[in-house]
Design an enzyme around this catalytic site. Sequence first.
Site, PDB file in Angstrom:
ATOM      1  N   ASP A  76       5.184  12.303   2.291  1.00 45.92           N
ATOM      2  CA  ASP A  76       4.829  13.173   0.736  1.00 45.92           C
ATOM      3  C   ASP A  76       5.251  14.607   1.115  1.00 45.92           C
ATOM      4  O   ASP A  76       4.814  15.333   0.316  1.00 45.92           O
ATOM      5  CB  ASP A  76       3.323  12.702   0.175  1.00 45.92           C
ATOM      6  CG  ASP A  76       2.863  11.250   0.164  1.00 45.92           C
ATOM      7  OD1 ASP A  76       4.166  10.334   0.799  1.00 45.92           O
ATOM      8  OD2 ASP A  76       2.345  10.764  -0.276  1.00 45.92           O
ATOM      9  N   LYS A 104       5.673   4.995  -2.351  1.00 54.45           N
ATOM     10  CA  LYS A 104       4.176   4.253  -2.339  1.00 54.45           C
ATOM     11  C   LYS A 104       3.428   4.371  -3.678  1.00 54.45           C
ATOM     12  O   LYS A 104       3.526   5.555  -3.639  1.00 54.45           O
ATOM     13  CB  LYS A 104       3.683   4.957  -1.122  1.00 54.45           C
ATOM     14  CG  LYS A 104       3.629   5.961  -0.820  1.00 54.45           C
ATOM     15  CD  LYS A 104       2.584   5.656   0.464  1.00 54.45           C
ATOM     16  CE  LYS A 104       2.184   7.589   0.670  1.00 54.45           C
ATOM     17  NZ  LYS A 104       0.491   8.257  -0.176  1.00 54.45           N
ATOM     18  N   CYS A 128      -3.814  11.830   2.176  1.00 52.76           N
ATOM     19  CA  CYS A 128      -2.056  10.765   2.470  1.00 52.76           C
ATOM     20  C   CYS A 128      -1.609  10.347   3.854  1.00 52.76           C
ATOM     21  O   CYS A 128      -1.946   8.912   4.528  1.00 52.76           O
ATOM     22  CB  CYS A 128      -0.631  11.321   1.872  1.00 52.76           C
ATOM     23  SG  CYS A 128      -1.401  10.286   0.581  1.00 52.76           S
TER      24      CYS A 128
HETATM   25  C1  C5J Z   1      -0.752  12.912  -0.832  1.00 50.75           C
HETATM   26  C2  C5J Z   1      -2.858  13.876  -2.473  1.00 50.75           C
HETATM   27  N1  C5J Z   1       0.135  12.722  -0.383  1.00 50.75           N
HETATM   28  N2  C5J Z   1      -3.398  14.737  -1.894  1.00 50.75           N
HETATM   29  N3  C5J Z   1      -1.786  13.088  -2.126  1.00 50.75           N
HETATM   30  O1  C5J Z   1      -1.833  13.568   0.638  1.00 50.75           O
HETATM   31  O2  C5J Z   1      -2.984  13.790  -3.629  1.00 50.75           O
END
Ligand code: C5J
Length: 224
Positions: free
Chosen positions: A27, A132, A165
Amino acid sequence: MPATHVINAEPYPVKFELAATALLVIDMQKDFLEPGGFGEMLGNDVSLLRKTIAPCQTALNAARSAGLTVIHTREGHRADLADAPPTKLSRGNLATGIGDDGPMGRILIRGEPGHDIIAELAPAEGEPVIDKPGKGAFYETDLDLILKNKTIRTLIVCGVTTEVCVHTTVREANDRGYECIVLEDCVGSYFPEFQRIGIEMIKAQGGIFGWVADSKKFVEALQS
Ligand code: C5J
């Protein structure tokens, strides 16, 4: 003989086989790392995540040079939001939330500029990108299938955010039998104390979820 390397990780050094190892970059999207995205709409200071970019570039370059499998993930949803749980959409009572228009397009929506991976870590030709809908990279994706088909057993983990995540994915991977090595300087949190504790939790109790190293140790391991 398969090429095996040892990384000087905590809680103890661990071996990994090049052909059975993937670098997983979680991400590293504009929505989390640049102003005007989901991270900022949640009230966070996105500059805290940006220090992960240079170490991630180091790890990515080293992995590519060594011929490692590299896989990227992106959190986000269909334009019609059919894959977004109503609970996720309503969480936080945000003025500008998932699916709403923001400075980088609709927040956390696939195909919008903010959903894309930052230019510094753009996927190279042939590197799988896993879209995802959840926090974990295994939930409702084909990541496990791709890893099994490539006979991957070890994941070198980078990305954001550490306690959300990254942690969710490492826990999912751990339960599926993968060895996870998290590169501490390549994962980031909007909350310094969550970063510290998130890292501690992975390597506690003999490595309950896996190992912790950093980008320098990863490069050294590949060169050894
Ligand atoms: C991730 C989030 N990628 N913090 N998402 O950690 O909402």
